[in-house]
Scaffold this motif. Structure first.
Motif, short mmCIF file in Angstrom:
data_model
loop_
_atom_site.label_atom_id
_atom_site.label_comp_id
_atom_site.label_asym_id
_atom_site.label_seq_id
_atom_site.Cartn_x
_atom_site.Cartn_y
_atom_site.Cartn_z
N ILE A 3 7.36 3.19 -4.21
CA ILE A 3 5.97 2.72 -4.15
C ILE A 3 5.14 3.36 -5.26
O ILE A 3 4.31 2.70 -5.90
CB ILE A 3 5.37 3.00 -2.76
CG1 ILE A 3 6.13 2.22 -1.69
CG2 ILE A 3 3.88 2.64 -2.73
CD1 ILE A 3 5.73 2.57 -0.26
N LEU A 31 4.73 4.01 5.30
CA LEU A 31 3.47 3.27 5.18
C LEU A 31 2.38 3.86 6.07
O LEU A 31 1.19 3.71 5.77
CB LEU A 31 3.69 1.79 5.53
CG LEU A 31 4.62 1.01 4.60
CD1 LEU A 31 4.56 -0.48 4.91
CD2 LEU A 31 4.30 1.26 3.14
N ALA A 84 -0.41 0.61 0.31
CA ALA A 84 0.78 -0.23 0.37
C ALA A 84 0.80 -0.97 1.70
O ALA A 84 0.47 -0.40 2.74
CB ALA A 84 2.04 0.61 0.21
N ILE A 134 7.26 -4.76 0.34
CA ILE A 134 6.03 -3.95 0.34
C ILE A 134 5.28 -4.21 -0.94
O ILE A 134 5.86 -4.16 -2.03
CB ILE A 134 6.38 -2.46 0.49
CG1 ILE A 134 7.13 -2.21 1.79
CG2 ILE A 134 5.13 -1.59 0.40
CD1 ILE A 134 7.89 -0.92 1.82
N ARG A 135 3.97 -4.47 -0.82
CA ARG A 135 3.14 -4.67 -2.00
C ARG A 135 2.15 -3.51 -2.13
O ARG A 135 1.50 -3.14 -1.16
CB ARG A 135 2.38 -6.00 -1.94
CG ARG A 135 1.71 -6.36 -3.28
CD ARG A 135 1.06 -7.75 -3.19
NE ARG A 135 2.02 -8.78 -2.88
CZ ARG A 135 2.75 -9.45 -3.78
NH1 ARG A 135 2.63 -9.13 -5.07
NH2 ARG A 135 3.57 -10.40 -3.42
N ARG A 136 2.08 -2.96 -3.33
CA ARG A 136 1.12 -1.89 -3.57
C ARG A 136 -0.26 -2.49 -3.85
O ARG A 136 -0.39 -3.41 -4.67
CB ARG A 136 1.54 -1.02 -4.76
CG ARG A 136 0.72 0.25 -4.87
CD ARG A 136 1.30 1.24 -5.84
NE ARG A 136 0.56 2.50 -5.80
CZ ARG A 136 0.76 3.50 -6.61
NH1 ARG A 136 1.70 3.43 -7.56
NH2 ARG A 136 0.05 4.61 -6.51
#
Length: 464
Positions: A388, A417, A423, A461-463
């Motif tokens: 991440i 998370l 994230a 997962i998107r930052r």
């Protein structure tokens, strides 16, 4: 895991009365190397088949002897414990391996009982001495007096009394693994999964994008796979190296589940730059090769990181046919040498127990323990944290394991998370078009009994 002890082998005891069957002898020596030296069955067997020049039916028979004996080892141990007058751990490991090899022929292969016992007695004389042959003869004759299901009934509790223990014994998995799977599936589906784990795996190929096509693999004797647009199945097994595209690195051997999780990362929506990709745990390099092929078509570059030099060499070998300035680094993925936010897409295919690939690694089920899962957990969280940190704002990370164990999958994602505000977990199911039974999301768990793949897990997962 079994441990070896020193046995008495005089030159006189080493002389057999007749030559042992060559295929069985190769199989036994492979099993010994796997059980005594912690070898990997697929690697040891492939090398042994080449050196012994076994092919066709002989190679298929040898493969089933090895994989079947290793796969059912724990169950056969339970049967054999009823046939000897001492604890199994007091038997020499080489003797126990011969007994398991004979038991597999008697109970789960179409081998005549007399032939199976006679050949194993001959093998015993050749490999570990005359004085052990009498015990092998007596024990295997006892084994031959019952069918497989009758032996299960004699050693396992009834299903309605203890379903998980019954499944563990009757379907050759340690109880702790069955209990872990039961946290995710109901009892009927657990049984289906265990049955799928016990099936011989298919040889699945990948036509690397821009270098080869599925049509080329089909012309070489493969057939199209179900889910991945780049996958083909080599019918009847055989040596994939005989296919020109595989021999030159334009294609490779890769389970369809592994292809799907890498494709999901590559196809995730992304705004802005898309030229720098990272494979944080790259060895041996199958997913690296697929990602490099795809990013090359976008005029981008893959950086692959692997902590062990010999595995980094495997990554380089997988990338050899792919054009472009792709880089393989030998280093620790938890200690990046690059600036934070350097990449647009990051794959973190972390070290795990491998419980999702038990079809391909029959010995692994008996080697792993719950302690292995617990010991890997800190590393998995560190690698996800690093992944991440390595991706830019708006970029995506694929956290991947070849294990369905919940302590290696969603529990790791939630733990990481839960400590970060930058994230978010996204629904990945749309990135698996036409693949059925993906569950409730947002993460994806593939299964051998549902999709016919290894039990690959992916969290996208998107930052932010």
């Amino acid at each position: 895991m079994r441990t070896d002890s020193v046995s008495d082998r005089s030159p006189r005891n080493r002389e057999p009365q007749k030559r042992p069957d060559r295929v069985r002898q190769v199989a036994y020596r492979v099993i010994r190397q796997v059980t005594s030296e912690s070898g990997y069955a697929n690697l040891v067997l492939n090398k042994a088949l080449r050196e012994a020049k076994l092919a066709g039916r002989d190679a298929a028979f040898c493969t089933e002897l090895v994989h079947g004996t290793l796969r059912w080892q724990g169950t056969y141990d339970a049967f054999l414990a009823r046939c000897v007058d001492r604890p199994l751990n007091e038997l020499d490991p080489e003797l126990l391996d011969i007994l398991c090899l004979g038991t597999h022929q008697l109970l789960r292969m179409r081998v005549d009982s007399y032939a199976a016992v006679n050949e194993m007695v001959t093998l015993t004389r050749a490999e570990i001495g005359h004085k052990r042959s009498g015990l092998v003869n007596a024990v295997l004759r006892k084994i031959s007096q019952r069918a497989f299901d009758q032996w299960i009934d004699s050693v396992a509790p009834p299903y309605d009394e203890d379903p998980l223990l019954h499944l563990a014994i009757s379907k050759a998995h340690p109880t702790w693994e069955v209990e872990a799977f039961a946290r995710l599936l109901d009892d009927d589906e657990v049984a289906e999964l265990l049955d799928a784990d016990n099936e011989a795996p298919r040889v699945t190929l990948i036509a690397r994008p821009g270098l080869s096509t599925v049509d080329e693999l089909v012309e070489a004797g493969a057939s199209r796979a179900k889910w991945s647009p780049y996958a083909a199945v080599l019918q009847g097994g055989g040596d994939p190296g005989r296919i020109a595209a595989v021999a030159t690195g334009r294609a490779g051997v890769q389970d369809e589940g592994s292809q799907l999780v890498a494709l999901a990362l590559a196809n995730a929506p992304l705004t802005g730059s898309d030229a720098q990709w990272l494979d944080l745990c790259a060895g041996p390099g199958g997913k690296s090769a697929l990602l490099a092929s795809l990013v090359e078509q976008r005029a981008g570059r893959l950086t692959a990181v692997e902590p062990l030099e010999h595995r980094a060499e495997l990554v380089r070998a997988n990338l050899r046919a792919i054009p472009g300035d792709h880089e393989v680094l030998v280093g620790d993925g938890t200690k990046p040498t690059w600036a934070e936010g350097s990449f647009d897409r990051v794959l973190a295919d972390v070290p795990c127990s491998g419980l999702g690939a038990l079809r391909r690694r029959p010995e692994a089920r008996w080697r792993r323990t719950p302690a292995d899962v617990a010991e890997l957990r800190p590393l998995q969280e560190e690698l996800l944290e690093s992944a991440i940190n390595s991706v830019r704002a708006g970029g995506v990370v694929a956290y991947v394991t070849c294990s369905p164990h919940p302590d290696e999958t969603r529990a790791v994602v939630d733990a990481v998370l839960g400590k970060r505000a930058d994230a978010v977990l996204e629904d990945a199911r749309a990135l698996f078009p036409d693949v059925p039974e993906l569950g409730d999301g947002p993460d994806v768990q593939l299964w051998p009994h549902r999709q016919g793949t290894d039990a690959m897990y992916l969290a996208l997962i998107r930052r932010s």
